[in-house]
Design a protein around this motif. Structure first.
Motif, mmCIF file in Angstrom:
data_model
loop_
_atom_site.group_PDB
_atom_site.id
_atom_site.type_symbol
_atom_site.label_atom_id
_atom_site.label_comp_id
_atom_site.label_asym_id
_atom_site.label_seq_id
_atom_site.Cartn_x
_atom_site.Cartn_y
_atom_site.Cartn_z
ATOM 1 N N VAL A 119 33.349 65.172 -53.782
ATOM 2 C CA VAL A 119 34.563 65.606 -53.089
ATOM 3 C C VAL A 119 35.011 64.482 -52.149
ATOM 4 C CG1 VAL A 119 35.603 67.316 -51.564
ATOM 5 C CG2 VAL A 119 33.830 68.006 -53.206
ATOM 6 N N ILE A 120 36.262 64.077 -52.340
ATOM 7 C CA ILE A 120 36.792 62.971 -51.540
ATOM 8 C C ILE A 120 37.921 63.501 -50.654
ATOM 9 C CG2 ILE A 120 37.859 60.672 -51.625
ATOM 10 C CD1 ILE A 120 36.710 60.389 -54.460
ATOM 11 N N HIS A 121 37.789 63.281 -49.354
ATOM 12 C CA HIS A 121 38.789 63.743 -48.391
ATOM 13 C C HIS A 121 39.581 62.538 -47.881
ATOM 14 C CE1 HIS A 121 39.732 65.908 -44.334
ATOM 15 N NE2 HIS A 121 40.747 66.006 -45.203
ATOM 16 N N LEU A 122 40.880 62.532 -48.181
ATOM 17 C CA LEU A 122 41.787 61.493 -47.701
ATOM 18 C C LEU A 122 42.573 62.069 -46.518
ATOM 19 C CD1 LEU A 122 43.008 60.487 -51.240
ATOM 20 C CD2 LEU A 122 41.705 58.970 -49.745
ATOM 21 N N TYR A 123 42.507 61.392 -45.354
ATOM 22 C CA TYR A 123 43.152 61.985 -44.174
ATOM 23 C C TYR A 123 43.441 60.925 -43.105
ATOM 24 C CZ TYR A 123 38.493 61.603 -42.078
ATOM 25 O OH TYR A 123 37.301 61.121 -41.586
ATOM 26 N N ASP A 124 44.212 61.348 -42.116
ATOM 27 C CA ASP A 124 44.498 60.562 -40.915
ATOM 28 C C ASP A 124 44.159 61.413 -39.706
ATOM 29 O OD1 ASP A 124 45.636 58.102 -41.993
ATOM 30 O OD2 ASP A 124 47.307 59.368 -42.701
ATOM 31 N N ILE A 125 43.959 60.763 -38.591
ATOM 32 C CA ILE A 125 43.714 61.468 -37.337
ATOM 33 C C ILE A 125 44.879 61.162 -36.395
ATOM 34 C CG2 ILE A 125 42.208 61.701 -35.336
ATOM 35 C CD1 ILE A 125 39.862 60.995 -37.087
ATOM 36 N N GLU A 126 45.551 62.219 -36.024
ATOM 37 C CA GLU A 126 46.705 62.094 -35.128
ATOM 38 C C GLU A 126 46.437 62.921 -33.880
ATOM 39 O OE1 GLU A 126 50.158 63.281 -37.261
ATOM 40 O OE2 GLU A 126 49.968 61.734 -38.794
ATOM 41 N N GLY A 127 46.205 62.203 -32.823
ATOM 42 C CA GLY A 127 45.898 62.898 -31.579
ATOM 43 C C GLY A 127 44.550 63.590 -31.671
ATOM 44 N N ASN A 128 44.618 64.913 -31.510
ATOM 45 C CA ASN A 128 43.382 65.695 -31.539
ATOM 46 C C ASN A 128 43.195 66.471 -32.836
ATOM 47 O OD1 ASN A 128 42.660 64.931 -28.891
ATOM 48 N ND2 ASN A 128 44.009 66.521 -28.020
ATOM 49 N N HIS A 129 43.997 66.177 -33.816
ATOM 50 C CA HIS A 129 43.863 66.928 -35.060
ATOM 51 C C HIS A 129 43.862 65.985 -36.272
ATOM 52 C CE1 HIS A 129 48.236 66.418 -34.765
ATOM 53 N NE2 HIS A 129 48.245 66.569 -36.096
ATOM 54 N N CYS A 141 38.767 57.969 -45.396
ATOM 55 C CA CYS A 141 38.358 58.511 -46.698
ATOM 56 C C CYS A 141 36.869 58.840 -46.627
ATOM 57 C CB CYS A 141 38.629 57.496 -47.800
ATOM 58 S SG CYS A 141 38.216 58.071 -49.456
ATOM 59 N N ASP A 142 36.544 60.099 -46.717
ATOM 60 C CA ASP A 142 35.152 60.540 -46.620
ATOM 61 C C ASP A 142 34.681 61.157 -47.933
ATOM 62 O OD1 ASP A 142 35.071 59.732 -43.994
ATOM 63 O OD2 ASP A 142 35.356 61.752 -43.155
ATOM 64 N N ILE A 143 33.408 60.978 -48.172
ATOM 65 C CA ILE A 143 32.767 61.596 -49.337
ATOM 66 C C ILE A 143 32.004 62.825 -48.867
ATOM 67 C CG2 ILE A 143 31.025 61.352 -51.127
ATOM 68 C CD1 ILE A 143 33.437 59.733 -51.768
ATOM 69 N N ILE A 144 32.291 63.944 -49.489
ATOM 70 C CA ILE A 144 31.618 65.194 -49.149
ATOM 71 C C ILE A 144 31.016 65.777 -50.421
ATOM 72 C CG2 ILE A 144 31.881 67.513 -48.178
ATOM 73 C CD1 ILE A 144 34.372 66.468 -46.722
ATOM 74 N N LYS A 145 29.765 66.156 -50.323
ATOM 75 C CA LYS A 145 29.110 66.742 -51.487
ATOM 76 C C LYS A 145 29.534 68.187 -51.654
ATOM 77 C CE LYS A 145 24.585 67.447 -53.590
ATOM 78 N NZ LYS A 145 23.129 67.254 -53.437
ATOM 79 N N SER A 146 29.919 68.539 -52.846
ATOM 80 C CA SER A 146 30.361 69.899 -53.120
ATOM 81 C C SER A 146 29.171 70.852 -53.142
ATOM 82 C CB SER A 146 31.086 69.952 -54.469
ATOM 83 O OG SER A 146 31.381 71.281 -54.822
ATOM 84 N N ASP A 147 29.362 72.023 -52.589
ATOM 85 C CA ASP A 147 28.335 73.061 -52.612
ATOM 86 C C ASP A 147 28.423 73.919 -53.871
ATOM 87 O OD1 ASP A 147 27.343 72.287 -50.140
ATOM 88 O OD2 ASP A 147 28.735 73.602 -49.047
#
Length: 295
Positions: free
Chosen positions: A253-263, A241-247
């Motif tokens: 802006v909150i990015h919820l994600y997983d990393i699978e392999g190389n993507h 879960c990363d916090i990204i400032k909106s331009d």
């Protein structure tokens, strides 16, 4: 004949004496008039002297009154100069007189000579947003959006620079730093000399730090993951879960994600108002992360 002569002489002497008596009252009247005239003159002189004394006294009263007025004016002038001198000597003194919109008499909330209007200022910075609370006595508090870390400070305006003295840094040390200031619209740009970073400060309002609330990044991360979990039937929670400032706006802006392999596999994007905890997801659905705190 002798008898007649003696009688005539005697009569003449008597008449001469009567003439003297008839002239004396006139002489007496004249002398009395002179005395009376002298008395009147003396009285007039006395009145004149008294009038002169009264005039002198009155003049002294007027003079004293004038002196009192002049003294009052000098005192007021001295007080004004004292206040100005005191103002010049006090750090970060903003003269006040704020209108409802938080602007001062010159329609600005910041000035290179007077500093920052009292209240909360939002600082936009590439390394992360902060919030400053400025007081009229030159003291304040800086709070970080990242984790709500607080550090107190004093500041003064010196030759176009805001000179901060921070106490309560992460290392617990007192630190002084100068920031070259420039007016930007109704706000200010601060270029810090110690590390070269720049902050843009925008006035939010004349409110105290106790009245000012927001959700920091750490809180928003936890809230986002918990919200996602509560609204997923399997109870699945993305690993990252990363916090990204909106331009585009001031949302977090909150990015919820997983990393699978190389993507990277994105679970969702949340666009959240940091002050209310509400916003939308990537499908434009309205969401309220504060409900996760109740779960």
């Amino acid at each position: 004949m002798k008898f007649t002569y003696l009688f005539a002489v005697t009569a003449a002497l008597i008449l001469a004496g009567c003439g003297s008596f008839t002239e004396r009252p006139a002489d007496s009247k004249g002398a009395s008039g002179d005395v009376k005239s002298q008395s009147a003159t003396d009285a007039e002189n006395s009145v004149a002297e008294e009038s002169s004394e009264v005039t002198a006294d009155s003049s002294e009263v007027v003079s004293e009154s004038s002196l009192m007025e002049e003294s009052s004016e000098v005192t007021e002038s001295s007080l004004e100069k004292f206040d100005e001198s005191k103002a010049d000597g006090m750090v970060g003194l903003f003269p006040g007189g704020l209108d409802d919109d938080g602007k001062g008499p010159d329609e600005n909330s910041f000035g290179l000579e007077v500093g920052f209007a009292p209240g909360i200022w939002w600082s936009f910075c590439d390394s992360g947003d902060k919030y400053y609370e400025f007081a009229t006595d030159g003291t304040g508090m800086r709070i970080y959006q990242e984790d709500s870390f607080k550090e107190g400070f004093t500041y003064s305006m010196d030759d176009g620079c805001a000179v901060f003295r921070f106490a309560g840094t992460a290392a617990g040390a007192v630190k002084d730093t100068r920031a070259k200031a420039e007016e930007r619209g109704d706000g200010a740009i601060l270029n810090f000399e110690d590390d070269g970073h720049t902050e843009e400060l925008v006035y939010m309002g004349n409110i105290s730090i106790d009245e000012f609330t927001f959700y920091n990044n750490e809180q928003l991360k936890d809230m986002a993951q918990e919200y996602y979990k509560q609204h997923n039937d399997t109870g699945y929670v993305p690993e990252f879960c990363d916090i990204i400032k909106s331009d585009e706006n001031n949302d977090i802006v909150i990015h919820l994600y997983d990393i699978e392999g190389n993507h990277t596999t994105t679970a969702n994007w949340y666009y959240i108002d940091r002050f209310s905890g509400k916003g939308k997801d990537m499908m434009d659905n309205e969401i309220d992360l504060t409900t996760a705190l109740k779960g």
